[in-house]
Design an enzyme around this catalytic site. Structure first.
Site, PDB file in Angstrom:
ATOM      1  N   HIS A 266       0.819  -1.224   0.000  1.00  0.00           N
ATOM      2  CA  HIS A 266       0.000   0.000   0.000  1.00  0.00           C
ATOM      3  C   HIS A 266       0.849   1.269   0.000  1.00  0.00           C
ATOM      4  CE1 HIS A 266       0.279  -0.244   4.555  1.00  0.00           C
ATOM      5  NE2 HIS A 266       0.435   1.059   4.387  1.00  0.00           N
ATOM      6  N   ASP A 299       0.120  -7.664   1.347  1.00  0.00           N
ATOM      7  CA  ASP A 299       0.547  -6.287   1.570  1.00  0.00           C
ATOM      8  C   ASP A 299       2.077  -6.184   1.614  1.00  0.00           C
ATOM      9  OD1 ASP A 299       0.281  -3.574   1.832  1.00  0.00           O
ATOM     10  OD2 ASP A 299      -0.058  -3.600   4.000  1.00  0.00           O
ATOM     11  N   SER A 381       4.760   2.675   7.728  1.00  0.00           N
ATOM     12  CA  SER A 381       4.451   1.463   6.972  1.00  0.00           C
ATOM     13  C   SER A 381       5.599   1.063   6.059  1.00  0.00           C
ATOM     14  CB  SER A 381       3.199   1.669   6.128  1.00  0.00           C
ATOM     15  OG  SER A 381       2.042   1.418   6.880  1.00  0.00           O
TER      16      SER A 381
END
Length: 537
Positions: A266, A299, A381
């Site tokens: 993402h 992910d 992230s």
């Protein structure tokens, strides 16, 4: 439920200054400009006799101070006005130090003299109006030691004024204390009147012991990168309008010496097709990068640096299966665009089922996550979660926000962060580097993703009206049917469809696993061999 998505985050907020400014040049002689001007006496200009107090006889103006006293009344360079009446000057020892009265005191006041009595241990500072510029004396216009006739005015009123002055001074010190602290340290660096203690044996080149957070961070930071993703209107942009660019910031780390960077899908999804990606190391050097492969379901994404520099140092990979609850953790990333940020915590839980989304595609990712209370925010992230040795045990991916979901908005950390176990991420990374496509282990059955609590129920039908249990697939061969409720997978409890998928994806195609399920109130246990699916569907 969704992840915090740095790919859609804005720019970093500017950092606020952490300490008050320090004078650019240490005041060697503390020039007179360092002291604020002496406030004028209420009721008239400086040097004028003080106004009489209501209710009592007028106070006679003080006699002019002798030349010697006047010289002593001048504040030392850099001295704060108003403080001279309460602190002895270094160049003029007090009467207490000599055992006799201070010069300029005028001796003891006569019997019956009014307030204030002459302080017995302080030198004369001259009259308020007679002292040189910046001089300080009694607040009634007299020098210390000058007898003041008794006042017939109410004492309470004068005392209230003193209390007010003290309160104001306390507030001012709170604001300017940092500014004058450096001057005070310089004046007392000889240590004569200092109460501080210095570590005389502190080496000039302080070395941290191996295993400390500082030591681990110093070794890991050169291998952690900040990723900037920009998506143009040409594609891959979600809600991007034509011709405009949308960008965000995330984190990644060096996976091998060939220049591969491991991060979250993402983080780079919006720029994967037609956008641009740049990678910045902790030393400020920036490189262009391209997507090698990405797995939306896991992910996980792998980038490769264009013109990768020589001497890249990959981070060592740990074993996420051996992590224990309570183990120390170190997270490195770029929260809100603040690159090279290091935070610490512990492993709060293992095998935490987390379903997350990128916030734009509507597709979900599933992980059996490591939970940590190390501060993780938007921008973290894709960054590494390290153990106390500095080995990577997970990829920081999602946070629980106060909004009730696994947040991808600008909400900050509340101590609930989730990382993809590195064992799983490593398997995915190898697949992506080899073929550019992810490979998913499957049981060959569609399960209900909405129900929770009793287990994962095999649905009545699959997508588009197809059979829920694929003919000839692993589930069919093991005897599973629609309506069966899977309650355990390889001896790990299952409470929902997302939990089951998270556990399946912790394995590889071809692995043999045990499955416990309930059919018509009867518990059954079987063994099946996991199949595979290539690519994201």
């Amino acid at each position: 439920m969704s992840t915090e998505n740095e790919g859609n985050e804005g720019t970093a907020q500017p950092a606020a200054p952490s300490v008050p400014p320090v004078p650019a040049v240490a005041p060697g002689g503390s020039p007179a400009s360092a002291a604020a001007p002496e406030p004028p006496v209420a009721g008239g200009p400086q040097g004028a006799p003080a106004a009489p107090i209501s209710g009592g006889p007028p106070v006679p103006p003080p006699a002019a101070a002798p030349a010697g006293a006047a010289g002593q009344g001048a504040p030392s360079p850099g001295h704060e006005p108003g403080a001279g009446a309460f602190a002895a000057q270094p160049d003029h020892p007090t009467a207490m130090q000599h055992g006799g009265p201070a010069p300029g005191h005028g001796g003891q006041p006569p019997q019956g003299a009014g307030w204030p009595p002459a302080p017995p241990t302080l030198p004369s500072y001259g009259a308020y109006g007679a002292a040189p510029a910046g001089g300080s004396g009694g607040h009634d216009g007299s020098g210390w030691g000058t007898p003041v006739p008794p006042s017939g005015g109410p004492r309470r009123k004068r005392r209230g004024g003193l209390v007010a002055a003290v309160l104001v001074a306390a507030l001012v010190v709170g604001g300017v204390g940092g500014g004058i602290g450096y001057w005070a340290a310089e004046r007392n660096d000889d240590g004569i009147n200092s109460t501080t203690v210095s570590a005389a044996d502190t080496p000039k080149d302080l070395k941290r012991d191996p295993g400390t957070v500082a030591s681990v961070a110093s070794k890991a930071l050169p291998s952690v990168v900040t990723i900037e993703a920009k998506a143009s209107g040409g594609g891959g942009g979600g809600d991007i309008e034509g011709g405009q660019e949308e960008g965000g910031t995330g984190t990644g780390f060096v996976y091998d010496q060939e220049g591969h960077i491991l991060t979250n899908n993402h983080v780079v999804a919006s720029a994967a097709d037609s956008g641009t990606l740049s990678v910045t190391f902790s030393n400020g050097k920036e490189y262009d990068a391209e997507v090698v492969g990405r797995a939306q379901g896991y992910d996980v994404a792998v980038l490769k640096l264009k013109n990768a520099p020589a001497g890249l140092a990959p981070l060592a990979l740990g074993d996420s299966e051996k992590v224990a609850v309570g183990d120390s953790t170190i997270a490195i990333g770029a929260p809100f665009g603040l690159s090279n940020t290091v935070t610490t915590g512990i492993i709060s839980a293992k095998n935490r089922p987390v379903a997350s989304g990128d916030g734009s595609s509507g597709k979900s990712s599933y992980m059996s996550a490591l939970q940590t209370d190390a501060s993780i925010n938007p921008g973290n992230s894709g960054g590494p979660l390290l153990d106390s040795r500095g080995a990577v045990i997970g990829i920081n991916s999602a946070i629980q926000s106060t909004g009730g979901g696994f947040g991808q908005t600008q909400a900050g950390s509340i101590g609930l962060g989730f990382a993809i176990p590195i064992n799983q991420a490593k398997n995915v990374a190898e697949q992506l580097i080899k073929s550019g496509e992810p490979v998913y282990p499957v049981i060959g059955a569609t399960v209900d993703m909405a129900g929770k609590g009793a287990g994962a129920k095999i649905a009545s039908q699959g997508a588009g009206g197809t059979a829920a249990v694929v003919a000839g697939g692993p589930a069919a061969k093991a005897g599973l049917k629609s309506g069966d409720v899977i309650t355990s997978f390889n001896d790990k409890p299952i409470d929902s469809g997302p939990t089951l998928i998270s556990e399946i994806w912790n394995h590889k195609p071809g692995d043999k696993v045990t499955v416990t399920y309930d059919r018509a109130g009867k518990e059954n246990k079987i063994t099946l061999t996991l199949g595979q699916r290539e690519g994201d569907s």
